[in-house]
Design a protein around this motif. Structure first.
Motif, short mmCIF file in Angstrom:
data_model
loop_
_atom_site.label_atom_id
_atom_site.label_comp_id
_atom_site.label_asym_id
_atom_site.label_seq_id
_atom_site.Cartn_x
_atom_site.Cartn_y
_atom_site.Cartn_z
N ARG A 36 97.72 32.20 90.57
CA ARG A 36 98.09 31.54 91.82
C ARG A 36 96.91 31.57 92.79
N CYS A 37 96.72 30.45 93.49
CA CYS A 37 95.68 30.36 94.52
C CYS A 37 96.31 29.84 95.80
N TYR A 38 95.93 30.49 96.90
CA TYR A 38 96.48 30.15 98.21
C TYR A 38 95.35 29.87 99.19
N GLY A 39 95.65 29.07 100.20
CA GLY A 39 94.68 28.79 101.26
C GLY A 39 94.94 29.65 102.48
N ASP A 40 94.04 29.59 103.42
CA ASP A 40 94.20 30.36 104.66
C ASP A 40 95.47 29.99 105.42
N ASP A 41 95.89 28.73 105.31
CA ASP A 41 97.11 28.29 106.00
C ASP A 41 98.36 29.01 105.48
N HIS A 42 98.28 29.55 104.28
CA HIS A 42 99.43 30.27 103.72
C HIS A 42 99.70 31.58 104.46
N VAL A 43 98.69 32.15 105.08
CA VAL A 43 98.88 33.40 105.84
C VAL A 43 99.86 33.14 106.98
N GLN A 44 99.64 32.07 107.70
CA GLN A 44 100.54 31.72 108.81
C GLN A 44 101.92 31.34 108.29
N ARG A 45 101.98 30.64 107.19
CA ARG A 45 103.26 30.23 106.61
C ARG A 45 104.08 31.45 106.22
N VAL A 46 103.44 32.43 105.58
CA VAL A 46 104.16 33.65 105.17
C VAL A 46 104.67 34.40 106.41
N ALA A 47 103.85 34.47 107.45
CA ALA A 47 104.28 35.14 108.69
C ALA A 47 105.51 34.44 109.27
N LEU A 48 105.52 33.13 109.23
CA LEU A 48 106.65 32.36 109.74
C LEU A 48 107.90 32.62 108.89
N ILE A 49 107.74 32.61 107.59
CA ILE A 49 108.86 32.88 106.68
C ILE A 49 109.42 34.28 106.95
N GLN A 50 108.53 35.26 107.09
CA GLN A 50 108.97 36.64 107.34
C GLN A 50 109.71 36.75 108.67
N THR A 51 109.22 36.04 109.69
CA THR A 51 109.88 36.05 110.99
C THR A 51 111.29 35.48 110.89
N PHE A 52 111.41 34.35 110.22
CA PHE A 52 112.72 33.72 110.07
C PHE A 52 113.67 34.58 109.23
N LEU A 53 113.16 35.17 108.16
CA LEU A 53 114.01 36.04 107.34
C LEU A 53 114.47 37.26 108.14
N ALA A 54 113.56 37.84 108.92
CA ALA A 54 113.91 39.00 109.74
C ALA A 54 114.95 38.65 110.79
N ALA A 55 114.99 37.39 111.21
CA ALA A 55 115.96 36.93 112.20
C ALA A 55 117.31 36.61 111.56
N ARG A 114 122.80 30.14 116.78
CA ARG A 114 123.21 31.37 116.10
C ARG A 114 122.42 32.57 116.62
N LEU A 115 121.10 32.41 116.75
CA LEU A 115 120.26 33.50 117.25
C LEU A 115 120.63 33.86 118.69
N SER A 116 120.90 32.87 119.52
CA SER A 116 121.28 33.14 120.91
C SER A 116 122.58 33.94 120.96
N SER A 117 123.51 33.59 120.12
CA SER A 117 124.77 34.33 120.06
C SER A 117 124.55 35.77 119.61
N THR A 118 123.70 35.94 118.61
CA THR A 118 123.38 37.28 118.12
C THR A 118 122.69 38.09 119.21
N ILE A 119 121.77 37.48 119.91
CA ILE A 119 121.07 38.17 121.00
C ILE A 119 122.06 38.59 122.09
#
Length: 122
Positions: free
Chosen positions: A36-55, A90-95
């Motif tokens: 597998r090969c990834y670009g630098d843009d994947h770093v930001q994408r993974v961070a976004l995915i992790q943020t959404f999953l954590a939410a 949904r997030l607002s209600s949870t907050i």
């Protein structure tokens, strides 16, 4: 970059990165040897995915938003906007629920501290 470097740069395990790919949240290219090969843009994408999953968003919900983030068009933007608005609600209600729970806990802490202070005086 290879999966190990993406893992190191994002803090996501290799297993998580493979899962994201399996779910269609992340797309890699393959080297001639099949790695597998990834670009630098994947770093930001993974961070976004992790943020959404954590939410509390599911990978399925995130997947509904991904096409708009990478290749926007009118239909994708409208579909993604609908999902994003639902998730924001949904997030607002949870907050709100968490804020209420924290305020209740703070009141209970104050009651107990007052009780302990008054008991210590006896």
């Amino acid at each position: 970059m290879r999966i190990g470097e993406l893992s190191a740069r994002t803090g996501a395990s290799r297993r998580s990165l493979r899962y994201y790919e399996q779910q269609g949240l992340l797309v890699s290219t393959r080297s001639p040897s099949g790695q597998r090969c990834y670009g630098d843009d994947h770093v930001q994408r993974v961070a976004l995915i992790q943020t959404f999953l954590a939410a509390g968003m599911s990978s399925r919900t995130i997947l509904q938003m991904v096409p708009c983030m990478t290749e926007p068009n009118m239909d994708r933007a409208q579909q993604a906007l609908t999902v994003m608005n639902q998730e924001r609600t949904r997030l607002s209600s949870t907050i709100d629920s968490l804020t209420t729970a924290r305020e209740t806990l703070e009141r209970l802490i104050d009651v107990n501290l007052t009780f302990l202070a008054n008991t210590a005086d006896d």
